[in-house]
Design a protein around this motif. Structure first.
Motif, PDB file in Angstrom:
ATOM      1  N   VAL A   1     -21.203  -7.026  24.644  1.00  0.00           N
ATOM      2  CA  VAL A   1     -22.529  -7.636  23.864  1.00  0.00           C
ATOM      3  C   VAL A   1     -22.103  -8.776  23.003  1.00  0.00           C
ATOM      4  O   VAL A   1     -22.580 -10.069  23.248  1.00  0.00           O
ATOM      5  CB  VAL A   1     -23.295  -6.820  22.983  1.00  0.00           C
ATOM      6  CG1 VAL A   1     -24.382  -7.614  22.222  1.00  0.00           C
ATOM      7  CG2 VAL A   1     -24.179  -5.747  24.030  1.00  0.00           C
ATOM      8  N   LEU A   2     -20.933  -8.307  22.230  1.00  0.00           N
ATOM      9  CA  LEU A   2     -20.506  -9.117  20.960  1.00  0.00           C
ATOM     10  C   LEU A   2     -19.718 -10.425  21.904  1.00  0.00           C
ATOM     11  O   LEU A   2     -20.052 -11.787  21.425  1.00  0.00           O
ATOM     12  CB  LEU A   2     -19.643  -8.724  20.040  1.00  0.00           C
ATOM     13  CG  LEU A   2     -20.295  -7.745  19.379  1.00  0.00           C
ATOM     14  CD1 LEU A   2     -19.266  -7.196  18.380  1.00  0.00           C
ATOM     15  CD2 LEU A   2     -21.330  -8.656  18.426  1.00  0.00           C
ATOM     16  N   ALA A   3     -18.884 -10.235  22.898  1.00  0.00           N
ATOM     17  CA  ALA A   3     -18.379 -11.383  23.556  1.00  0.00           C
ATOM     18  C   ALA A   3     -19.352 -12.201  24.443  1.00  0.00           C
ATOM     19  O   ALA A   3     -18.759 -13.485  24.582  1.00  0.00           O
ATOM     20  CB  ALA A   3     -17.275 -10.622  24.783  1.00  0.00           C
ATOM     21  N   SER A   4     -20.443 -11.776  24.610  1.00  0.00           N
ATOM     22  CA  SER A   4     -21.374 -12.588  25.500  1.00  0.00           C
ATOM     23  C   SER A   4     -22.460 -13.483  24.500  1.00  0.00           C
ATOM     24  O   SER A   4     -22.682 -14.521  24.857  1.00  0.00           O
ATOM     25  CB  SER A   4     -22.383 -11.872  26.043  1.00  0.00           C
ATOM     26  OG  SER A   4     -23.376 -11.126  25.244  1.00  0.00           O
ATOM     27  N   PHE A   5     -22.268 -13.130  23.308  1.00  0.00           N
ATOM     28  CA  PHE A   5     -22.944 -14.055  22.241  1.00  0.00           C
ATOM     29  C   PHE A   5     -22.455 -15.370  21.999  1.00  0.00           C
ATOM     30  O   PHE A   5     -21.249 -15.610  21.650  1.00  0.00           O
ATOM     31  CB  PHE A   5     -23.160 -13.136  21.013  1.00  0.00           C
ATOM     32  CG  PHE A   5     -24.098 -13.683  20.196  1.00  0.00           C
ATOM     33  CD1 PHE A   5     -25.364 -12.914  19.908  1.00  0.00           C
ATOM     34  CD2 PHE A   5     -24.095 -14.862  19.282  1.00  0.00           C
ATOM     35  CE1 PHE A   5     -26.472 -13.507  19.004  1.00  0.00           C
ATOM     36  CE2 PHE A   5     -24.926 -15.114  18.513  1.00  0.00           C
ATOM     37  CZ  PHE A   5     -26.210 -14.568  18.341  1.00  0.00           C
ATOM     38  N   GLU A   6     -23.262 -16.363  21.869  1.00  0.00           N
ATOM     39  CA  GLU A   6     -22.888 -17.786  21.821  1.00  0.00           C
ATOM     40  C   GLU A   6     -23.856 -18.675  21.629  1.00  0.00           C
ATOM     41  O   GLU A   6     -24.906 -18.324  22.200  1.00  0.00           O
ATOM     42  CB  GLU A   6     -22.005 -17.991  22.742  1.00  0.00           C
ATOM     43  CG  GLU A   6     -22.507 -18.312  24.335  1.00  0.00           C
ATOM     44  CD  GLU A   6     -21.439 -18.829  25.508  1.00  0.00           C
ATOM     45  OE1 GLU A   6     -21.990 -19.213  26.512  1.00  0.00           O
ATOM     46  OE2 GLU A   6     -20.390 -18.643  25.206  1.00  0.00           O
ATOM     47  N   PRO A   7     -23.830 -19.639  21.043  1.00  0.00           N
ATOM     48  CA  PRO A   7     -25.055 -20.814  20.946  1.00  0.00           C
ATOM     49  C   PRO A   7     -25.330 -21.126  22.256  1.00  0.00           C
ATOM     50  O   PRO A   7     -24.615 -21.375  23.172  1.00  0.00           O
ATOM     51  CB  PRO A   7     -24.344 -21.828  19.987  1.00  0.00           C
ATOM     52  CG  PRO A   7     -23.117 -21.322  19.657  1.00  0.00           C
ATOM     53  CD  PRO A   7     -22.707 -20.123  20.385  1.00  0.00           C
ATOM     54  N   GLN A   8     -26.797 -21.511  22.393  1.00  0.00           N
ATOM     55  CA  GLN A   8     -27.346 -21.878  23.764  1.00  0.00           C
ATOM     56  C   GLN A   8     -27.568 -23.491  23.480  1.00  0.00           C
ATOM     57  O   GLN A   8     -28.134 -23.734  22.888  1.00  0.00           O
ATOM     58  CB  GLN A   8     -28.765 -21.224  24.049  1.00  0.00           C
ATOM     59  CG  GLN A   8     -29.390 -21.811  24.994  1.00  0.00           C
ATOM     60  CD  GLN A   8     -28.762 -21.746  26.396  1.00  0.00           C
ATOM     61  OE1 GLN A   8     -27.689 -20.831  26.600  1.00  0.00           O
ATOM     62  NE2 GLN A   8     -29.095 -22.716  27.165  1.00  0.00           N
TER      63      GLN A   8
END
Length: 293
Positions: A132-139
């Motif tokens: 989950v954390l690795a996938s989080f990024e600005p869109q």
């Protein structure tokens, strides 16, 4: 534990992440400056995302130290420092919840401080946490400047400047409304289920019944990747002398992959610039439709 193919993506205006498919978005904020989203499975809340725009990068070491001291002072026992990539956090024990991990990270691209809190009612799933954390990024915005949103089974784009003004989530119905700046029109996107219980007429007739803002409309049908798309276009009705006639466009179809009815509607004043994309191209139901439309 969720395996690699049991995650799904969520895009909430200015960030994106992947969560286990049985974690549903149940609480959410429309505020882009400071807000919260919370995900839950069928039993309890599992993840909370908080964000806040800040003038600069915070002192994460000091923040974590102060928070760790406050936890220990409250009697929740020693908190264990954690790291996950660029995320810094703490692992703490209850009593309520019995085990939870809290992570923070600053994103310079959006000037946002983001906090993620996982609730582990039994064993901590570190692989899920890392995914989950690795996938989080600005869109980022799309190439044409439009905003992409993906939640509640809806995958949609709206032009730059449109704000989410209403979000209605009910059994077998998800609806998101967007309003443009300075009276620049509105969009409505819907995903409807349980069709055999209420859809008693052809989709084209159902659309006309929904088009309360339309007049002098004409219809056509397109086939897109095996989807029969009904399109309605015409003028929008005047609402007093301050809101003269404008433009109306809508599209609806049933996705053969999930059996849901998808409906997109756009009402705009004549003075608003015409959108480059037809309304049916601004809502996707599946990857085949998204690639073809």
């Amino acid at each position: 534990m969720a395996s690699g193919d049991q995650f799904d993506g969520v895009i909430w205006r200015h960030f994106q992440l992947e969560v286990p498919r049985d974690w549903e978005l149940l609480q959410f904020s429309r505020d882009l400056e400071k807000g919260r989203c919370a995900f839950a499975d069928r039993y309890r809340f599992r993840l909370e995302i908080n964000w806040q725009r800040v003038p600069g990068a915070p002192d994460m070491d000091r923040m974590l130290h102060d928070y760790q001291r406050s936890l220990e002072a409250s009697g929740q026992g020693p908190a264990e420092p954690l790291t996950a990539g660029n995320w810094r956090g703490l692992l703490a024990r209850g009593p309520t919840p019995p085990l939870w991990s809290r992570f923070g990270r600053y994103f310079a691209e959006t000037a946002c401080l983001v906090e993620g809190v996982f609730v582990w009612p039994e064993l901590r799933d570190e692989s899920c946490e890392q995914r989950v954390l690795a996938s989080f990024e600005p869109q980022p915005d799309e190439r044409d400047g439009s905003q992409r949103w993906r939640a509640f089974g809806l995958d949609l784009c709206v032009p730059a400047g449109f704000a989410l003004t209403n979000c209605g989530i009910q059994p077998a119905r998800a609806c998101m409304d967007f309003t443009g700046p300075r009276g620049g029109g509105r969009y409505r996107f819907q995903r409807l289920g349980l069709l055999k219980h209420w859809l008693r007429q052809p989709i084209a007739d159902w659309m006309k019944a929904q088009a309360r803002d339309a007049k002098n409309s004409s219809s056509q049908t397109k086939d897109i990747a095996g989807h029969r798309v009904e399109i309605l276009a015409g003028a929008s009705k005047a609402r007093g002398w301050l809101l003269p006639d404008g433009r109306y466009e809508a599209a609806a179809w049933i996705c053969p992959a999930d059996g849901r009815l998808y409906h997109a509607e756009h009402v705009a004043p004549r003075s608003a610039p015409a959108d480059a994309r037809a309304v049916y191209k601004q809502l996707s139901c599946c990857e085949a439709f998204r690639r073809t439309a």
